[in-house]
Write a protein that holds these residues in place. Structure first.
Motif, PDB file in Angstrom:
ATOM      1  N   GLU A   1       0.832  -1.206   0.000  1.00 48.19           N
ATOM      2  CA  GLU A   1       0.000   0.000   0.000  1.00 48.19           C
ATOM      3  C   GLU A   1       0.861   1.249   0.000  1.00 48.19           C
ATOM      4  OE1 GLU A   1      -2.962   0.221   3.022  1.00 48.19           O
ATOM      5  OE2 GLU A   1      -3.789  -1.755   2.607  1.00 48.19           O
ATOM      6  N   ALA A   2       1.923   1.225   0.773  1.00 50.32           N
ATOM      7  CA  ALA A   2       2.814   2.369   0.847  1.00 50.32           C
ATOM      8  C   ALA A   2       3.492   2.615  -0.500  1.00 50.32           C
ATOM      9  CB  ALA A   2       3.860   2.150   1.936  1.00 50.32           C
ATOM     10  N   GLU A   3       3.969   1.550  -1.131  1.00 50.29           N
ATOM     11  CA  GLU A   3       4.635   1.686  -2.421  1.00 50.29           C
ATOM     12  C   GLU A   3       3.671   2.165  -3.495  1.00 50.29           C
ATOM     13  OE1 GLU A   3       8.184  -1.647  -1.971  1.00 50.29           O
ATOM     14  OE2 GLU A   3       6.261  -2.223  -2.852  1.00 50.29           O
ATOM     15  N   SER A   4       2.432   1.711  -3.417  1.00 48.84           N
ATOM     16  CA  SER A   4       1.427   2.152  -4.381  1.00 48.84           C
ATOM     17  C   SER A   4       1.113   3.634  -4.202  1.00 48.84           C
ATOM     18  CB  SER A   4       0.147   1.319  -4.211  1.00 48.84           C
ATOM     19  OG  SER A   4      -0.871   1.777  -5.079  1.00 48.84           O
ATOM     20  N   ALA A   5       1.092   4.083  -2.957  1.00 43.09           N
ATOM     21  CA  ALA A   5       0.745   5.479  -2.665  1.00 43.09           C
ATOM     22  C   ALA A   5       1.835   6.448  -3.133  1.00 43.09           C
ATOM     23  CB  ALA A   5       0.494   5.657  -1.173  1.00 43.09           C
ATOM     24  N   ILE A   6       3.118   6.060  -2.988  1.00 46.55           N
ATOM     25  CA  ILE A   6       4.182   6.985  -3.385  1.00 46.55           C
ATOM     26  C   ILE A   6       4.691   6.705  -4.798  1.00 46.55           C
ATOM     27  CG2 ILE A   6       4.890   7.276  -0.992  1.00 46.55           C
ATOM     28  CD1 ILE A   6       7.305   5.556  -1.506  1.00 46.55           C
ATOM     29  N   GLY A   7       4.206   5.641  -5.416  1.00 45.81           N
ATOM     30  CA  GLY A   7       4.491   5.385  -6.826  1.00 45.81           C
ATOM     31  C   GLY A   7       5.841   4.779  -7.124  1.00 45.81           C
ATOM     32  N   ARG A   8       6.447   4.126  -6.162  1.00 48.65           N
ATOM     33  CA  ARG A   8       7.744   3.470  -6.380  1.00 48.65           C
ATOM     34  C   ARG A   8       8.009   2.505  -5.238  1.00 48.65           C
ATOM     35  NH1 ARG A   8      11.095   5.461  -2.629  1.00 48.65           N
ATOM     36  NH2 ARG A   8      10.872   7.642  -1.956  1.00 48.65           N
ATOM     37  N   SER A   9       9.062   1.713  -5.409  1.00 46.75           N
ATOM     38  CA  SER A   9       9.450   0.807  -4.335  1.00 46.75           C
ATOM     39  C   SER A   9      10.103   1.599  -3.208  1.00 46.75           C
ATOM     40  CB  SER A   9      10.439  -0.240  -4.856  1.00 46.75           C
ATOM     41  OG  SER A   9       9.845  -1.024  -5.872  1.00 46.75           O
ATOM     42  N   LEU A  10       9.918   1.129  -1.986  1.00 47.69           N
ATOM     43  CA  LEU A  10      10.529   1.786  -0.846  1.00 47.69           C
ATOM     44  C   LEU A  10      12.015   1.474  -0.788  1.00 47.69           C
ATOM     45  CD1 LEU A  10       7.933   1.127   2.031  1.00 47.69           C
ATOM     46  CD2 LEU A  10       8.063   3.061   0.459  1.00 47.69           C
ATOM     47  N   THR A  11      12.790   2.445  -0.371  1.00 47.19           N
ATOM     48  CA  THR A  11      14.211   2.201  -0.143  1.00 47.19           C
ATOM     49  C   THR A  11      14.369   1.356   1.126  1.00 47.19           C
ATOM     50  OG1 THR A  11      14.501   4.171   1.233  1.00 47.19           O
ATOM     51  CG2 THR A  11      14.755   4.437  -1.161  1.00 47.19           C
ATOM     52  N   THR A  12      15.595   0.917   1.372  1.00 45.27           N
ATOM     53  CA  THR A  12      15.843   0.124   2.575  1.00 45.27           C
ATOM     54  C   THR A  12      15.499   0.908   3.833  1.00 45.27           C
ATOM     55  OG1 THR A  12      17.624  -1.087   1.467  1.00 45.27           O
ATOM     56  CG2 THR A  12      17.607  -1.130   3.881  1.00 45.27           C
ATOM     57  N   LEU A  13      15.929   2.182   3.886  1.00 43.42           N
ATOM     58  CA  LEU A  13      15.639   3.006   5.056  1.00 43.42           C
ATOM     59  C   LEU A  13      14.144   3.256   5.212  1.00 43.42           C
ATOM     60  CD1 LEU A  13      18.535   5.647   4.906  1.00 43.42           C
ATOM     61  CD2 LEU A  13      18.287   3.708   6.478  1.00 43.42           C
ATOM     62  N   GLU A  14      13.450   3.441   4.105  1.00 44.28           N
ATOM     63  CA  GLU A  14      11.998   3.658   4.166  1.00 44.28           C
ATOM     64  C   GLU A  14      11.277   2.402   4.639  1.00 44.28           C
ATOM     65  OE1 GLU A  14      11.370   7.112   0.755  1.00 44.28           O
ATOM     66  OE2 GLU A  14      11.396   5.000   0.183  1.00 44.28           O
ATOM     67  N   THR A  15      11.787   1.243   4.244  1.00 47.33           N
ATOM     68  CA  THR A  15      11.204  -0.018   4.709  1.00 47.33           C
ATOM     69  C   THR A  15      11.396  -0.163   6.213  1.00 47.33           C
ATOM     70  OG1 THR A  15      11.633  -1.078   2.569  1.00 47.33           O
ATOM     71  CG2 THR A  15      11.240  -2.519   4.456  1.00 47.33           C
ATOM     72  N   ILE A  16      12.602   0.179   6.690  1.00 48.02           N
ATOM     73  CA  ILE A  16      12.856   0.137   8.134  1.00 48.02           C
ATOM     74  C   ILE A  16      11.932   1.101   8.867  1.00 48.02           C
ATOM     75  CG2 ILE A  16      14.570   0.661   9.922  1.00 48.02           C
ATOM     76  CD1 ILE A  16      16.727  -0.265   7.938  1.00 48.02           C
ATOM     77  N   TRP A  17      11.772   2.308   8.307  1.00 49.03           N
ATOM     78  CA  TRP A  17      10.886   3.300   8.930  1.00 49.03           C
ATOM     79  C   TRP A  17       9.447   2.800   8.965  1.00 49.03           C
ATOM     80  CZ3 TRP A  17      11.007   7.223  12.051  1.00 49.03           C
ATOM     81  CH2 TRP A  17       9.910   8.076  12.138  1.00 49.03           C
TER      82      TRP A  17
END
Length: 244
Positions: free
Chosen positions: A9-25
């Protein structure tokens, strides 16, 4: 609290894959309230003032001969009991003043727009905001400091901080409770002018306190990175301020 239940859902909302740091966050903050995340500042303050100042104590204990030439006031030495007394005084101030202030100041943080959402800020955004915060804080801190050195301000408030004519790292926040409150204002103005992410806010609080500890360390160490900051007075300048 993030408005996403899954990474997809998060990746769909921002339109790209999450970075490693964003995944941790995401994994850490998704189910935590913004207020809970903001209150991490209290924990950071306790950890910083418990872990950073002992660095100079460690150098004194194990590398005294190597660093003695960098000690700004070499004739002044504090016993471990005196250092621990200062630490206890600071921790008491944190518990009675700084902690409660952090707990009740959350609405102002939300009001200025500090966010916890994704995406995380870029490195350049973080650096630009931190640079802005340091400049703004330095400007307003200067004028407040001048007020604290007028006759009334010094005799009624600021003289507590100057009990240490040879400062040590633990004494960076050693001050009258009213001074602690007043000097919190310049630290808040920068994030209010240029609000960013909660991660940037955490870094700002941590780096500002580490800078204050280094300024009061009593050592002008040649390897500190603050020596590369233009127009920065550093420990030598501030130590002289306490001395006179």
């Amino acid at each position: 609290m993030l408005p996403f239940k899954t990474l997809q859902e998060a990746e769909s909302a921002i339109g790209r894959s999450l970075t490693t740091l964003e995944t941790i966050w995401f994994n850490y903050s998704a189910n935590k309230s913004d207020y809970y995340l903001y209150c991490h500042n209290i924990l950071f303050l306790f950890l910083i003032f418990s872990c950073v100042p002992p660095y100079c104590l460690f150098l004194e204990l194990f590398f005294r001969n190597s660093i003695q030439s960098y000690k700004i006031q070499p004739k002044v030495n504090f016993s471990l009991s005196e250092v621990f007394h200062c630490y206890k005084s600071v921790m008491r101030m944190f518990i009675l003043v700084v902690g409660p202030l952090q707990l009740v100041s959350y609405p102002s943080v939300k009001m200025v727009g500090i966010r916890t959402s994704l995406p995380l800020p870029s490195l350049w955004e973080i650096l630009l905001q931190l640079g802005t915060y340091f400049i703004v804080e330095d400007y307003f801190n200067y004028w407040i400091h001048r007020f604290l050195h007028c006759k009334w301000g010094y005799e009624n408030i600021h003289k507590v901080h100057h009990e240490y004519t040879a400062p040590i790292g633990f004494a960076a926040p050693y001050a009258h409770w009213l001074e602690i409150l007043i000097l919190g204002i310049p630290s808040a103005i920068g994030p209010a002018i240029a609000p960013g992410h909660m991660v940037t806010f955490w870094l700002w609080i941590a780096l500002r306190q580490i800078e204050a500890i280094e300024t009061h360390s009593g050592y002008d160490l040649p390897w500190t990175i603050t020596k590369y900051i233009p127009f920065y007075g550093g420990p030598d300048y501030h130590d002289y301020h306490h001395y006179v």
